[in-house]
Design an enzyme around this catalytic site. Structure first.
Site, PDB file in Angstrom:
ATOM      1  N   ASP A 193     -13.816   6.452   6.290  1.00 17.06           N
ATOM      2  CA  ASP A 193     -12.591   5.852   6.621  1.00 17.06           C
ATOM      3  C   ASP A 193     -11.844   6.028   5.308  1.00 17.06           C
ATOM      4  OD1 ASP A 193     -10.640   3.744   5.948  1.00 17.06           O
ATOM      5  OD2 ASP A 193     -11.655   2.373   7.185  1.00 17.06           O
TER       6      ASP A 193
ATOM      7  N   ASN B  56       0.587  -1.122   0.027  1.00 14.17           N
ATOM      8  CA  ASN B  56       0.119   0.039   0.096  1.00 14.17           C
ATOM      9  C   ASN B  56       1.021   1.291  -0.056  1.00 14.17           C
ATOM     10  OD1 ASN B  56      -2.558  -1.326   0.124  1.00 14.17           O
ATOM     11  ND2 ASN B  56      -1.586  -1.873   2.428  1.00 14.17           N
TER      12      ASN B  56
ATOM     13  N   HIS C 256     -14.593  -2.164   5.801  1.00  8.64           N
ATOM     14  CA  HIS C 256     -13.571  -3.008   6.226  1.00  8.64           C
ATOM     15  C   HIS C 256     -13.622  -3.591   7.599  1.00  8.64           C
ATOM     16  CE1 HIS C 256      -9.236  -3.120   8.051  1.00  8.64           C
ATOM     17  NE2 HIS C 256      -8.828  -3.565   6.733  1.00  8.64           N
TER      18      HIS C 256
ATOM     19  N   LYS D 181      -0.269   3.807   4.896  1.00  9.99           N
ATOM     20  CA  LYS D 181      -0.545   3.446   3.482  1.00  9.99           C
ATOM     21  C   LYS D 181       0.239   4.389   2.666  1.00  9.99           C
ATOM     22  CE  LYS D 181      -4.157   0.744   4.959  1.00  9.99           C
ATOM     23  NZ  LYS D 181      -4.001  -0.785   4.866  1.00  9.99           N
TER      24      LYS D 181
HETATM   25  C1  LIG Z   1     -10.131   0.427   4.644  1.00  7.57           C
HETATM   26  C2  LIG Z   1      -9.049   0.194   5.946  1.00  7.57           C
HETATM   27  N1  LIG Z   1      -9.419   0.708   7.126  1.00  7.57           N
HETATM   28  C3  LIG Z   1      -8.693   0.521   8.363  1.00  7.57           C
HETATM   29  C4  LIG Z   1      -7.537  -0.110   8.009  1.00  7.57           C
HETATM   30  C5  LIG Z   1      -6.886  -0.449   9.155  1.00  7.57           C
HETATM   31  O1  LIG Z   1      -5.601   0.310   9.195  1.00  7.57           O
HETATM   32  P1  LIG Z   1      -4.359   0.037   9.947  1.00  7.57           P
HETATM   33  O2  LIG Z   1      -3.712  -0.919   9.060  1.00  7.57           O
HETATM   34  O3  LIG Z   1      -3.550   1.278  10.155  1.00  7.57           O
HETATM   35  O4  LIG Z   1      -4.546  -0.667  11.265  1.00  7.57           O
HETATM   36  C6  LIG Z   1      -7.268  -0.772   6.840  1.00  7.57           C
HETATM   37  C7  LIG Z   1      -5.758  -1.379   6.727  1.00  7.57           C
HETATM   38  O5  LIG Z   1      -5.853  -2.527   6.769  1.00  7.57           O
HETATM   39  C8  LIG Z   1      -7.936  -0.678   5.550  1.00  7.57           C
HETATM   40  O6  LIG Z   1      -7.742  -1.089   4.406  1.00  7.57           O
END
Ligand SMILES: Cc1ncc(COP(=O)(O)O)c(C=O)c1O
Length: 383
Positions: free
Chosen positions: A204, A49, A135, A239
Site C-alpha cells: 500500500d 495529505n 491501515h 494524497k
Molecule cells: C495507508 C492508507 N491506505 C489506504 C487509505 C485509503 O485511501 P482512500 O482515502 O483513497 O480511501 C489511506 C487513506 O486514508 C491510507 O492512509
C-alpha cells in the site's frame, strides 16, 4: 425494539464523547493548499495529505473543468456494464508508463482498492501477514477475507521471518510510508525474505506515490524495488496527486484476475471521467515538476532541523508524529494550536494504539519557511 437499538447507539456515542474520542467534522469554507478557512478564520494547514500542492494547481483545476465540459460529470455506471471513457484508458496507460508496470485498474477509493486487493487475491489456504500498524482498510480487508490474518511487529524483519517460518501459504502486506508514523519498511530486506519463502509481497503506497523515488514513482522505486518484484501495489489519487480515487497495479495476470473476480471493482460506479482528466494532468505535473518534491524535502529538513529538541517519531517523510500520550493531552494541544492559527487535529485511538495519541504533522511543498518556524515555535510551547 428499535428504541432499544437507538439507546445502544446513543450509549456508544456518549462513551466515545466521555473518553474524548468523539470525532467532530468541521466545515471548511475555503482551502487554497496552504491555508484553510473555518468560520471566517484562516489557519495554516498542517494535517492534509496534499504533499505537493497539486490539489489546487491551476492546470489540474483546468483539466477537471475541461473534463467535465467535454466528458460529463459522472461515469454513469460500472465499467463492466456501461464501459469506460477514453480518459480512463489514458489514465491507466499513463500510470503504467510512469510506474513501469503491466496493468492497472482504477477504483473509487484506496479503501475499496485495498478490499479488492486482499479479498480477491487471497484464499482460505493463505495467511495474510500484516504489519502491526497497517491501515484500517488493510486490516478490515484481511479480516473479511477467507485467509487467516497474522500480524508482525512494526517494520520488524526478524518478526516477519519468524511468522513466515510458521505458516504454510504466506502473503506479506506492508505500506510504503506508514500513515501515522511516517516511517518506511526495509523493502529490499522484506522482498528477499518473501522470495526465500515464496511469498508474494503486496504494497500500500498511499503516502509514497508522488513523493518518493525518481519522478515520484513511490516507496518501492525509492528503495530500488521494481513493480515486477511486487505482486500487487495499491496507491491512491487523493494524497500527493491531490484529487481522489485509487488504483491497483501489477502484472497483466494479477490485474486481469481482479478485473474478473474483484467485487469492489465490478459492482461499483467507475470514477467520474472529469476526475480522471484531472488525475491525468496531476500525474504529468508530478512526474515533470520535481521542484515540488525538492521543496517538500527542504521543508521536511527545515522542520527536523528546527525541532531537534522535540520528541518526534523517527521519520524522514512528510508525515511527522509528535506522540503526546493521552487523548486529552492531544486534544488540548490541538485546541491550543488552533488558537495560534495552526490547523493540526489530534489523532487518537483507535486510529493509533492506546496511549499514543498524537499530533500528526504533515508537511507540504506549499508551506513557507515562515510557516514552519511558526509551527515549531508553537509546538515547543506545548511540549
Ligand atoms: C495507508 C492508507 N491506505 C489506504 C487509505 C485509503 O485511501 P482512500 O482515502 O483513497 O480511501 C489511506 C487513506 O486514508 C491510507 O492512509
Amino acid at each position: 425494539m428499535s428504541a432499544n437499538r437507538l439507546a445502544q447507539l446513543q450509549q456508544a456515542l456518549d462513551e466515545r464523547a466521555a473518553q474524548q474520542l468523539l470525532r467532530t467534522p468541521v466545515t471548511l469554507q475555503q482551502y487554497n493548499g496552504r491555508l484553510l478557512t473555518v468560520a471566517g478564520r484562516h489557519f495554516i494547514n498542517f494535517c492534509g495529505n496534499d504533499y505537493l500542492g497539486l490539489a489546487t494547481a491551476p492546470q489540474v483545476l483546468q483539466a477537471f473543468a475541461d473534463g467535465a465540459m467535454q466528458l460529463g460529470a459522472g461515469s454513469s455506471g460500472s465499467p463492466m456494464v456501461t464501459g469506460q471513457h477514453t480518459v480512463h484508458q489514458q489514465l491507466c496507460d499513463s500510470l503504467c508508463d510512469w510506474l513501469d508496470v503491466e496493468r492497472v485498474l482504477l477504483f473509487s477509493s484506496g479503501f475499496a482498492a485495498n478490499q479488492a486487493m486482499l479479498l480477491t487475491l487471497s484464499n482460505k489456504n493463505d495467511s495474510l501477514l500484516l504489519d502491526k500498524l497497517s491501515h484500517a482498510s488493510l486490516i478490515d480487508a484481511a479480516l473479511h477475507s477467507d485467509a487467516t490474518l497474522k500480524r508482525f511487529a512494526h517494520n520488524d524483519v526478524t518478526a516477519l521471518h519468524a511468522l513466515l517460518s510458521q505458516v504454510k501459504q504466506p502473503m506479506v502486506v506492508t505500506e510504503g510510508v506508514f500513515s501515522m508514523d511516517g516511517d518506511s519498511p526495509d523493502l529490499p530486506a522484506m522482498l528477499k525474505l518473501c522470495q526465500q519463502f515464496n511469498a508474494p509481497l503486496l504494497l500500500d503506497d498511499a503516502h509514497g506515490l508522488g513523493v518518493l523515488g525518481p519522478q515520484g514513482r513511490g516507496a518501492a522505486a525509492a528503495q530500488g524495488v521494481t513493480q515486477q518484484q511486487l505482486y500487487c501495489t495499491m496507491a491512491n489519487f487523493g494524497k500527493a496527486l491531490g484529487v481522489g480515487g485509487a488504483f491497483l497495479a501489477g502484472s497483466k495476470t494479477v490485474i486481469d484476475y481482479i478485473e474478473q473476480f474483484g467485487r469492489h471493482y465490478i459492482y461499483s460506479t467507475a470514477l467520474p471521467p472529469a476526475l480522471c482528466a484531472a488525475v491525468l494532468k496531476s500525474v504529468a505535473l508530478c512526474r515533470s515538476e520535481s521542484w515540488r518534491r525538492d521543496k517538500l524535502q527542504s521543508n521536511i529538513a527545515l522542520f527536523r532541523h528546527l525541532a531537534t529538541d522535540l520528541p518526534l517519531l523517527n521519520s524522514q517523510t512528510a508525515i511527522q508524529g509528535l506522540v503526546l500520550g493521552s487523548s486529552q493531552r492531544a486534544v488540548a494541544a490541538s485546541v491550543q494550536l488552533k488558537q495560534a492559527g495552526i490547523w493540526l487535529s489530534a489523532i487518537r485511538p483507535p486510529t493509533v494504539p492506546q496511549g499514543s495519541a498524537r499530533l500528526r504533522i504533515t508537511l507540504s511543498a506549499q508551506h513557507t519557511e515562515q510557516d514552519i518556524h511558526q509551527l515549531v515555535q508553537q509546538l515547543r510551547q506545548l511540549v
